[in-house]
Design an enzyme around this catalytic site. Sequence first.
Site, PDB file in Angstrom:
ATOM      1  N   GLU A  45     102.264  49.917  19.974  1.00 29.73           N
ATOM      2  CA  GLU A  45     102.168  48.494  20.342  1.00 29.73           C
ATOM      3  C   GLU A  45     103.107  48.156  21.492  1.00 29.73           C
ATOM      4  OE1 GLU A  45      99.438  46.526  19.668  1.00 29.73           O
ATOM      5  OE2 GLU A  45      99.889  47.143  17.614  1.00 29.73           O
ATOM      6  N   HIS A  46     102.605  47.329  22.401  1.00 28.06           N
ATOM      7  CA  HIS A  46     103.347  46.951  23.611  1.00 28.06           C
ATOM      8  C   HIS A  46     103.706  48.181  24.445  1.00 28.06           C
ATOM      9  CE1 HIS A  46     103.753  42.600  23.022  1.00 28.06           C
ATOM     10  NE2 HIS A  46     103.843  42.855  21.738  1.00 28.06           N
ATOM     11  N   SER A 142      91.217  41.106  19.271  1.00 30.18           N
ATOM     12  CA  SER A 142      90.592  41.223  20.573  1.00 30.18           C
ATOM     13  C   SER A 142      89.167  40.692  20.683  1.00 30.18           C
ATOM     14  CB  SER A 142      90.638  42.683  21.011  1.00 30.18           C
ATOM     15  OG  SER A 142      90.821  42.696  22.369  1.00 30.18           O
ATOM     16  N   GLU A 186      89.827  39.328  32.672  1.00 27.00           N
ATOM     17  CA  GLU A 186      90.766  38.623  31.795  1.00 27.00           C
ATOM     18  C   GLU A 186      92.040  38.222  32.550  1.00 27.00           C
ATOM     19  OE1 GLU A 186      90.758  39.880  27.789  1.00 27.00           O
ATOM     20  OE2 GLU A 186      92.591  38.813  27.271  1.00 27.00           O
ATOM     21  N   ASP A 198      92.796  46.816  24.895  1.00 29.96           N
ATOM     22  CA  ASP A 198      91.695  46.157  24.180  1.00 29.96           C
ATOM     23  C   ASP A 198      90.335  46.544  24.756  1.00 29.96           C
ATOM     24  OD1 ASP A 198      93.945  44.956  23.239  1.00 29.96           O
ATOM     25  OD2 ASP A 198      93.484  42.952  24.012  1.00 29.96           O
TER      26      ASP A 198
HETATM   27  P1  ADP Z   1      92.028  37.646  20.732  1.00 27.56           P
HETATM   28  O1  ADP Z   1      91.466  38.433  21.858  1.00 27.56           O
HETATM   29  O2  ADP Z   1      93.189  38.297  20.080  1.00 27.56           O
HETATM   30  O3  ADP Z   1      91.003  37.217  19.726  1.00 27.56           O
HETATM   31  P2  ADP Z   1      92.576  35.835  22.887  1.00 27.56           P
HETATM   32  O4  ADP Z   1      93.397  34.630  22.987  1.00 27.56           O
HETATM   33  O5  ADP Z   1      92.857  36.971  23.795  1.00 27.56           O
HETATM   34  O6  ADP Z   1      92.597  36.289  21.364  1.00 27.56           O
HETATM   35  O7  ADP Z   1      91.056  35.464  23.138  1.00 27.56           O
HETATM   36  C1  ADP Z   1      90.458  34.389  22.464  1.00 27.56           C
HETATM   37  C2  ADP Z   1      89.657  33.580  23.460  1.00 27.56           C
HETATM   38  O8  ADP Z   1      88.509  34.336  23.902  1.00 27.56           O
HETATM   39  C3  ADP Z   1      89.073  32.333  22.868  1.00 27.56           C
HETATM   40  O9  ADP Z   1      89.985  31.260  22.950  1.00 27.56           O
HETATM   41  C4  ADP Z   1      87.855  32.096  23.751  1.00 27.56           C
HETATM   42  O10 ADP Z   1      88.230  31.483  24.972  1.00 27.56           O
HETATM   43  C5  ADP Z   1      87.385  33.494  24.064  1.00 27.56           C
HETATM   44  N1  ADP Z   1      86.338  33.944  23.127  1.00 27.56           N
HETATM   45  C6  ADP Z   1      86.392  35.044  22.362  1.00 27.56           C
HETATM   46  N2  ADP Z   1      85.253  35.172  21.626  1.00 27.56           N
HETATM   47  C7  ADP Z   1      84.467  34.134  21.954  1.00 27.56           C
HETATM   48  C8  ADP Z   1      83.177  33.672  21.509  1.00 27.56           C
HETATM   49  N3  ADP Z   1      82.493  34.315  20.588  1.00 27.56           N
HETATM   50  N4  ADP Z   1      82.693  32.530  22.061  1.00 27.56           N
HETATM   51  C9  ADP Z   1      83.405  31.849  22.993  1.00 27.56           C
HETATM   52  N5  ADP Z   1      84.625  32.220  23.424  1.00 27.56           N
HETATM   53  C10 ADP Z   1      85.163  33.337  22.915  1.00 27.56           C
HETATM   54 MG    MG Z   2      92.534  38.997  23.593  1.00 25.89          MG
END
Ligand code: ADP
Ligand code: MG
Length: 407
Positions: A45-46, A142, A186, A198
């Site tokens: 991690e990290h 992710s 991203e 990821d």
């Molecule tokens: P993680 O990747 O750990 O789940 P993140 O903050 O990196 O958290 O990503 C989450 C963001 O990705 C959400 O706030 C949204 O903007 C976008 N996202 C992910 N999945 C979807 C989805 N199914 N529909 C719309 N937006 C999504």
């Molecule tokens: Mg993410």
Amino acid sequence: MSIVVNESWTLEEGADRVSALFEQTFGARPQAVHSAPGRVNVIGEHTDYNGGFALPMALPHRTYAAVSKRDDRVVRLVSAQGQGVREVNLDEVDTHDSDNPVQGWPAYVVGVAWALEQAGLGELPGMDVAIDSCVPFGAGLSSSAALECAVAAAWDDFMSQTPDWSPMLATEEGRAKLVEACIRAENDIAGAPTGGMDQAASLRCKAGSVILLDSKDSSVRHIPFAIDEAGLELLVIDTRAEHSLADGQYAERRATCEAAAKKLGVEFLSELGMDADLSGLSQLEQMRTRHVVSEIQRTLDFAQLLEAGDFVGERLQALGELMTESHESLRVDYEVTVPELDIAVEEALANGAVGARMTGGGFGGSAIALVPKEKSARVMEAIAARYEREGFNEPHFLHAVPSAPAE
Ligand code: ADP
Ligand code: MG
């Protein structure tokens, strides 16, 4: 005590749901459905932004994209997890720090097209796209990469129907290029810093295996992770902790590591050995560096143990210890855990887990525990009960089986 398990959908279920959303929104059947998994990092991690190793696997939980190609440059988007229909013209996509950045979640989608074009792969078509997902949001599993990688698969498919484009999903090199595009989407368009683990996991893992990912050259080694046959399971505990503190912390950790590397005259902290002299660093830099260097070693040790044989006896115990040591290092030296994560690990270990650790960036998100199957229910109950006593949000659990990559 009720236990909430976040079940994954089968590929058919996912395709049906997302096709229905597409038809309801755009009034026609989609031309294709693509999907990509969330991931869980077993250890390491990290380390990705420090040029080190990580050991992620793909989850059975996937994000589905139902798509139809358009004749213009417009992308119309709808998500079961978002609100309303959005529209973005690919000619107007600009970076997150520009005057006119793409707002909200569509940035993760159109950012992929932007990045593929930036890589010199030619002009991509617009598309209508509907999204649905069983990957929890912001749980450190992710969902963002799953979204990017699902639409990357869609664009690759559309472009593969044109001359001059060799299907990128079909080869390891092609998949590695898609990983790069998703990372840029991203970082540059959504404006979220990410180290790259990821996207590599979502596009390059295989069912039944973890990947040993070397961030220095983006190479991957597939290593069988046959926990199921060994009577074990990798339990994911989504803490559902509010993580308001997370803002800026990732960037701060990254900056400290970069500063430490610079002082020590290396490009990445991964170049240091376990016995490196850190005395020229500030105390904080020493702590962060100690985590990174020891975590990379633990990841390599873990991979070596996996390749050495079955999950039994001393080997199994050693694997568990490496996970638990990883958590301690993230708690004490990297300072990215929160009470929800520490308590999930503590309860898992007290109730029969072989090893347990936080996974993902920290500050909330998820923990994982390697648990003999017969003890899984007990571990879930103990964590849920303790969370209730502590006044935390109710945890959700996922059963993580090493699953297939983006398709
Ligand atoms: P993680 O990747 O750990 O789940 P993140 O903050 O990196 O958290 O990503 C989450 C963001 O990705 C959400 O706030 C949204 O903007 C976008 N996202 C992910 N999945 C979807 C989805 N199914 N529909 C719309 N937006 C999504
Ligand atoms: Mg993410």
